[in-house]
Design a protein around this motif. Structure first.
Motif, PDB file in Angstrom:
ATOM      1  N   TRP A   1       0.797  -1.224   0.000  1.00  0.00           N
ATOM      2  CA  TRP A   1       0.000   0.000   0.000  1.00  0.00           C
ATOM      3  C   TRP A   1       0.830   1.276   0.000  1.00  0.00           C
ATOM      4  CZ3 TRP A   1      -4.601  -0.925  -1.429  1.00  0.00           C
ATOM      5  CH2 TRP A   1      -5.277  -2.065  -1.025  1.00  0.00           C
ATOM      6  N   GLY A   2       2.141   1.160  -0.022  1.00  0.00           N
ATOM      7  CA  GLY A   2       2.992   2.339   0.100  1.00  0.00           C
ATOM      8  C   GLY A   2       2.600   3.498  -0.783  1.00  0.00           C
ATOM      9  N   GLU A   3       2.552   3.251  -2.085  1.00  0.00           N
ATOM     10  CA  GLU A   3       2.233   4.328  -3.026  1.00  0.00           C
ATOM     11  C   GLU A   3       0.894   4.984  -2.692  1.00  0.00           C
ATOM     12  OE1 GLU A   3       3.863   5.166  -6.115  1.00  0.00           O
ATOM     13  OE2 GLU A   3       5.586   3.937  -5.562  1.00  0.00           O
ATOM     14  N   ARG A   4      -0.123   4.169  -2.470  1.00  0.00           N
ATOM     15  CA  ARG A   4      -1.465   4.690  -2.190  1.00  0.00           C
ATOM     16  C   ARG A   4      -1.504   5.460  -0.871  1.00  0.00           C
ATOM     17  NH1 ARG A   4      -5.632   7.273  -3.217  1.00  0.00           N
ATOM     18  NH2 ARG A   4      -7.581   6.556  -2.353  1.00  0.00           N
ATOM     19  N   LEU A   5      -0.885   4.908   0.167  1.00  0.00           N
ATOM     20  CA  LEU A   5      -0.933   5.556   1.472  1.00  0.00           C
ATOM     21  C   LEU A   5      -0.106   6.837   1.509  1.00  0.00           C
ATOM     22  CD1 LEU A   5      -0.849   2.401   3.753  1.00  0.00           C
ATOM     23  CD2 LEU A   5      -2.834   3.757   3.058  1.00  0.00           C
ATOM     24  N   TYR A   6       1.021   6.852   0.796  1.00  0.00           N
ATOM     25  CA  TYR A   6       1.797   8.096   0.721  1.00  0.00           C
ATOM     26  C   TYR A   6       1.035   9.146  -0.073  1.00  0.00           C
ATOM     27  CZ  TYR A   6       5.792   5.797   2.838  1.00  0.00           C
ATOM     28  OH  TYR A   6       6.621   5.145   3.710  1.00  0.00           O
ATOM     29  N   GLU A   7       0.309   8.688  -1.094  1.00  0.00           N
ATOM     30  CA  GLU A   7      -0.519   9.578  -1.896  1.00  0.00           C
ATOM     31  C   GLU A   7      -1.609  10.219  -1.025  1.00  0.00           C
ATOM     32  OE1 GLU A   7      -3.412   8.197  -5.180  1.00  0.00           O
ATOM     33  OE2 GLU A   7      -1.395   8.044  -6.034  1.00  0.00           O
ATOM     34  N   LEU A   8      -2.249   9.416  -0.174  1.00  0.00           N
ATOM     35  CA  LEU A   8      -3.290   9.926   0.719  1.00  0.00           C
ATOM     36  C   LEU A   8      -2.742  10.984   1.663  1.00  0.00           C
ATOM     37  CD1 LEU A   8      -5.162   6.662   1.744  1.00  0.00           C
ATOM     38  CD2 LEU A   8      -6.054   8.518   0.348  1.00  0.00           C
TER      39      LEU A   8
END
Length: 141
Positions: A102-109
């Motif tokens: 989930w790194g990309e998505r969670l950093y995006e959030l």
């Protein structure tokens, strides 16, 4: 991971996050709980026991997140937890990277913000929540 399983996880996460009672904004643990329900509960279960509805379809059962403190100590080492959540260090048990990274998505959030040790705001909140669900019978370091 099979697209059908991944789609089910997103749908379940969205449904669970809508059905949960509103938690107080501005509280890292409450926010972390909300993110946990959305992104983690479909596999790890609502209580973090590894018994989410998607768990049975996985070749490797999800970890009980309530016992992380047994292995890593309490409070959980934020940098180490972040590496597992964002995919920098995928647990060997996941073998073929079955665990969604989930790194990309969670950093995006978190609008790309990375705090101490490169941990994003959202991941930091999930870790704050995970600290609250650890089995308290273990030794606190």
């Amino acid at each position: 991971m099979k697209p059908r399983v991944l789609a089910s996880m997103f749908a379940l996460g969205a449904a669970l996050s809508v059905s949960q009672p509103a938690l107080s904004a501005g509280n890292d643990v409450s926010d972390g709980h909300r993110y946990f329900i959305r992104y983690c509960a479909s596999c790890h279960g609502l209580d973090g026991l590894g018994d989410g509805p998607v768990a049975k379809s996985l070749s490797t059962p999800p970890t009980s997140l309530r016992k992380l403190g047994d292995k890593y100590g309490v409070p959980l080492p934020a940098h180490r937890m972040a590496e597992m959540i964002d995919g920098r260090d995928t647990p060997r048990a996941h073998g073929t990277r079955e665990m969604p990274v989930w790194g990309e998505r969670l950093y995006e959030l978190g609008q790309g913000e990375r705090g101490e040790y490169g941990i994003g705001e959202v991941i930091g909140k999930i870790i704050a929540y995970l600290n609250t669900i650890q089995d308290r019978r273990m030794a606190v370091r």
